[in-house]
Design a protein around this motif. Sequence first.
Motif, PDB file in Angstrom:
ATOM      1  N   LEU A 143     -13.750   8.896  12.176  1.00 16.63           N
ATOM      2  CA  LEU A 143     -12.420   8.875  11.560  1.00 16.63           C
ATOM      3  C   LEU A 143     -11.343   8.592  12.599  1.00 16.63           C
ATOM      4  CD1 LEU A 143     -12.740  11.883   9.106  1.00 16.63           C
ATOM      5  CD2 LEU A 143     -12.619   9.453   8.505  1.00 16.63           C
ATOM      6  N   LEU A 144     -11.414   9.263  13.725  1.00 14.52           N
ATOM      7  CA  LEU A 144     -10.394   9.078  14.762  1.00 14.52           C
ATOM      8  C   LEU A 144     -10.373   7.643  15.280  1.00 14.52           C
ATOM      9  CD1 LEU A 144     -10.706  12.471  16.633  1.00 14.52           C
ATOM     10  CD2 LEU A 144      -8.825  11.706  15.147  1.00 14.52           C
ATOM     11  N   LEU A 145     -11.528   6.992  15.306  1.00 15.18           N
ATOM     12  CA  LEU A 145     -11.547   5.583  15.703  1.00 15.18           C
ATOM     13  C   LEU A 145     -10.743   4.728  14.726  1.00 15.18           C
ATOM     14  CD1 LEU A 145     -15.151   4.921  16.995  1.00 15.18           C
ATOM     15  CD2 LEU A 145     -13.012   4.658  18.254  1.00 15.18           C
ATOM     16  N   GLY A 146     -10.754   5.112  13.457  1.00 19.57           N
ATOM     17  CA  GLY A 146      -9.968   4.380  12.464  1.00 19.57           C
ATOM     18  C   GLY A 146      -8.475   4.473  12.713  1.00 19.57           C
ATOM     19  N   GLY A 147      -8.053   5.523  13.379  1.00 16.39           N
ATOM     20  CA  GLY A 147      -6.630   5.703  13.649  1.00 16.39           C
ATOM     21  C   GLY A 147      -6.226   5.410  15.087  1.00 16.39           C
ATOM     22  N   TYR A 148      -7.074   4.693  15.816  1.00 17.88           N
ATOM     23  CA  TYR A 148      -6.807   4.473  17.238  1.00 17.88           C
ATOM     24  C   TYR A 148      -5.520   3.714  17.504  1.00 17.88           C
ATOM     25  CZ  TYR A 148      -8.132  -0.466  17.382  1.00 17.88           C
ATOM     26  OH  TYR A 148      -8.174  -1.822  17.206  1.00 17.88           O
ATOM     27  N   ARG A 149      -4.999   2.966  16.543  1.00 19.97           N
ATOM     28  CA  ARG A 149      -3.772   2.200  16.747  1.00 19.97           C
ATOM     29  C   ARG A 149      -2.543   2.967  16.269  1.00 19.97           C
ATOM     30  NH1 ARG A 149      -4.482  -2.976  18.843  1.00 19.97           N
ATOM     31  NH2 ARG A 149      -2.379  -3.414  18.131  1.00 19.97           N
ATOM     32  N   SER A 150      -2.735   4.221  15.866  1.00 17.67           N
ATOM     33  CA  SER A 150      -1.597   5.032  15.420  1.00 17.67           C
ATOM     34  C   SER A 150      -0.617   5.232  16.566  1.00 17.67           C
ATOM     35  CB  SER A 150      -2.074   6.397  14.921  1.00 17.67           C
ATOM     36  OG  SER A 150      -2.861   6.251  13.777  1.00 17.67           O
ATOM     37  N   PRO A 151       0.672   5.334  16.234  1.00 17.49           N
ATOM     38  CA  PRO A 151       1.690   5.427  17.277  1.00 17.49           C
ATOM     39  C   PRO A 151       1.680   6.731  18.054  1.00 17.49           C
ATOM     40  CG  PRO A 151       2.679   5.628  15.103  1.00 17.49           C
ATOM     41  CD  PRO A 151       1.237   5.286  14.900  1.00 17.49           C
ATOM     42  N   GLU A 206      -2.012  13.913  11.289  1.00 14.59           N
ATOM     43  CA  GLU A 206      -1.558  13.910   9.894  1.00 14.59           C
ATOM     44  C   GLU A 206      -2.485  13.068   9.024  1.00 14.59           C
ATOM     45  OE1 GLU A 206       2.176  12.086   7.459  1.00 14.59           O
ATOM     46  OE2 GLU A 206       2.673  13.176   9.292  1.00 14.59           O
ATOM     47  N   SER A 207      -2.848  11.896   9.520  1.00 13.20           N
ATOM     48  CA  SER A 207      -3.771  11.023   8.784  1.00 13.20           C
ATOM     49  C   SER A 207      -5.125  11.704   8.602  1.00 13.20           C
ATOM     50  CB  SER A 207      -3.947   9.691   9.509  1.00 13.20           C
ATOM     51  OG  SER A 207      -2.745   8.980   9.549  1.00 13.20           O
ATOM     52  N   LEU A 208      -5.603  12.356   9.648  1.00 14.11           N
ATOM     53  CA  LEU A 208      -6.892  13.040   9.578  1.00 14.11           C
ATOM     54  C   LEU A 208      -6.864  14.131   8.506  1.00 14.11           C
ATOM     55  CD1 LEU A 208      -9.724  13.291  10.824  1.00 14.11           C
ATOM     56  CD2 LEU A 208      -8.748  14.937  12.444  1.00 14.11           C
ATOM     57  N   GLN A 209      -5.793  14.902   8.462  1.00 17.76           N
ATOM     58  CA  GLN A 209      -5.690  15.962   7.460  1.00 17.76           C
ATOM     59  C   GLN A 209      -5.585  15.376   6.048  1.00 17.76           C
ATOM     60  OE1 GLN A 209      -6.566  18.971   8.286  1.00 17.76           O
ATOM     61  NE2 GLN A 209      -6.696  18.156  10.373  1.00 17.76           N
ATOM     62  N   GLU A 210      -4.917  14.233   5.902  1.00 11.39           N
ATOM     63  CA  GLU A 210      -4.846  13.564   4.596  1.00 11.39           C
ATOM     64  C   GLU A 210      -6.242  13.114   4.148  1.00 11.39           C
ATOM     65  OE1 GLU A 210      -1.982  10.407   4.912  1.00 11.39           O
ATOM     66  OE2 GLU A 210      -0.318  11.817   5.176  1.00 11.39           O
ATOM     67  N   ALA A 259      -1.010  -4.615  11.152  1.00 12.33           N
ATOM     68  CA  ALA A 259      -0.032  -5.023  10.137  1.00 12.33           C
ATOM     69  C   ALA A 259      -0.285  -4.333   8.793  1.00 12.33           C
ATOM     70  CB  ALA A 259      -0.053  -6.542   9.961  1.00 12.33           C
ATOM     71  N   GLY A 260      -1.471  -3.699   8.639  1.00  9.46           N
ATOM     72  CA  GLY A 260      -1.763  -2.971   7.414  1.00  9.46           C
ATOM     73  C   GLY A 260      -2.841  -3.563   6.539  1.00  9.46           C
ATOM     74  N   LEU A 261      -3.583  -4.549   7.040  1.00 12.70           N
ATOM     75  CA  LEU A 261      -4.674  -5.183   6.297  1.00 12.70           C
ATOM     76  C   LEU A 261      -5.987  -4.619   6.844  1.00 12.70           C
ATOM     77  CD1 LEU A 261      -5.453  -7.433   4.252  1.00 12.70           C
ATOM     78  CD2 LEU A 261      -5.490  -9.011   6.185  1.00 12.70           C
ATOM     79  N   ALA A 270     -10.954   3.816   7.159  1.00 14.11           N
ATOM     80  CA  ALA A 270      -9.970   2.775   6.863  1.00 14.11           C
ATOM     81  C   ALA A 270      -8.602   3.392   6.589  1.00 14.11           C
ATOM     82  CB  ALA A 270     -10.428   1.942   5.669  1.00 14.11           C
ATOM     83  N   LEU A 271      -8.571   4.503   5.881  1.00  6.75           N
ATOM     84  CA  LEU A 271      -7.296   5.150   5.553  1.00  6.75           C
ATOM     85  C   LEU A 271      -6.594   5.712   6.788  1.00  6.75           C
ATOM     86  CD1 LEU A 271      -8.273   6.974   2.245  1.00  6.75           C
ATOM     87  CD2 LEU A 271      -6.956   4.852   2.529  1.00  6.75           C
ATOM     88  N   MET A 272      -7.350   5.991   7.824  1.00  2.00           N
ATOM     89  CA  MET A 272      -6.750   6.510   9.066  1.00  2.00           C
ATOM     90  C   MET A 272      -5.742   5.533   9.665  1.00  2.00           C
ATOM     91  SD  MET A 272      -7.743   9.589   9.926  1.00  2.00           S
ATOM     92  CE  MET A 272      -7.350   9.623  11.673  1.00  2.00           C
ATOM     93  N   SER A 273      -5.882   4.246   9.360  1.00  2.00           N
ATOM     94  CA  SER A 273      -4.959   3.246   9.908  1.00  2.00           C
ATOM     95  C   SER A 273      -3.730   3.050   9.014  1.00  2.00           C
ATOM     96  CB  SER A 273      -5.681   1.922  10.134  1.00  2.00           C
ATOM     97  OG  SER A 273      -6.057   1.366   8.892  1.00  2.00           O
ATOM     98  N   ARG A 274      -3.645   3.840   7.942  1.00  2.00           N
ATOM     99  CA  ARG A 274      -2.516   3.775   7.007  1.00  2.00           C
ATOM    100  C   ARG A 274      -2.312   2.350   6.466  1.00  2.00           C
ATOM    101  NH1 ARG A 274       1.525   8.451   7.614  1.00  2.00           N
ATOM    102  NH2 ARG A 274       0.105  10.038   8.361  1.00  2.00           N
ATOM    103  N   PRO A 275      -3.315   1.833   5.763  1.00  2.00           N
ATOM    104  CA  PRO A 275      -3.242   0.445   5.290  1.00  2.00           C
ATOM    105  C   PRO A 275      -2.210   0.241   4.187  1.00  2.00           C
ATOM    106  CG  PRO A 275      -5.107   1.548   4.321  1.00  2.00           C
ATOM    107  CD  PRO A 275      -4.523   2.508   5.326  1.00  2.00           C
ATOM    108  N   LYS A 276      -1.705  -0.987   4.142  1.00  2.00           N
ATOM    109  CA  LYS A 276      -0.894  -1.435   3.009  1.00  2.00           C
ATOM    110  C   LYS A 276      -1.800  -2.078   1.969  1.00  2.00           C
ATOM    111  CE  LYS A 276       3.082  -2.698   5.878  1.00  2.00           C
ATOM    112  NZ  LYS A 276       3.872  -3.857   6.329  1.00  2.00           N
TER     113      LYS A 276
END
Length: 188
Positions: free
Chosen positions: A96-104, A111-115, A75-77, A147-153
């Motif tokens: 880092l990639l583990l942080g983005g494991y829920r990415s679509p 993209e998140s990794l490059q950011e 949800a972004g938390l 944490a940023l890999m999951s694109r938090p709100k």
Amino acid sequence: MLAVERISVSYGKVEAVRGVSLTVEAGRIVTVIGANGAGKTTLLNAVMGLLPSTGTVRFDGEALRTRRVDERVSAGLVLVPERRELFATMSVEDNLLLGGYRSPSRAVREESLQEVYGRFPRLRERRSQQAGTLSGGERQMLALGRALMSRPKLLLLDEPSLGLAPQIVRDSFRIIADLKSTGVSILL
């Protein structure tokens, strides 16, 4: 964005947090200040769903009582814990990639990794290095990058400057202020 109402947390008979209420509006940084042992970490862990609590936590208008931790992350938390809790024997990039494991999609993860690498060039340099061999400042960068890999709100940051050199602390807070300017809310 976040509304915490009368949250309390106990460890057995010891009440560590009693009746805390706070709000974090979208695009804002809110800090919780207190002495060591005052319950700041306990509060953040309860908001994240890692500890049982009483009271109400709402995120984007939704009560989180029944939401699992992974659902809160989706949800972004997102919480960056005080101890950073990295996977020491894995590479920086795998952490880092583990942080983005829920990415679509793979494209969103890339993209998140490059950011993250753009924000923390040192991590790009160290991407193949084991996380456990990084300096304290690099570990903090990695924990925040993951944490940023999951694109938090909303980022919950627990003691992000603990044990860091003054220059690294300044750099960390510059990055936190920059995150706010991109629309990420922060509870520090």
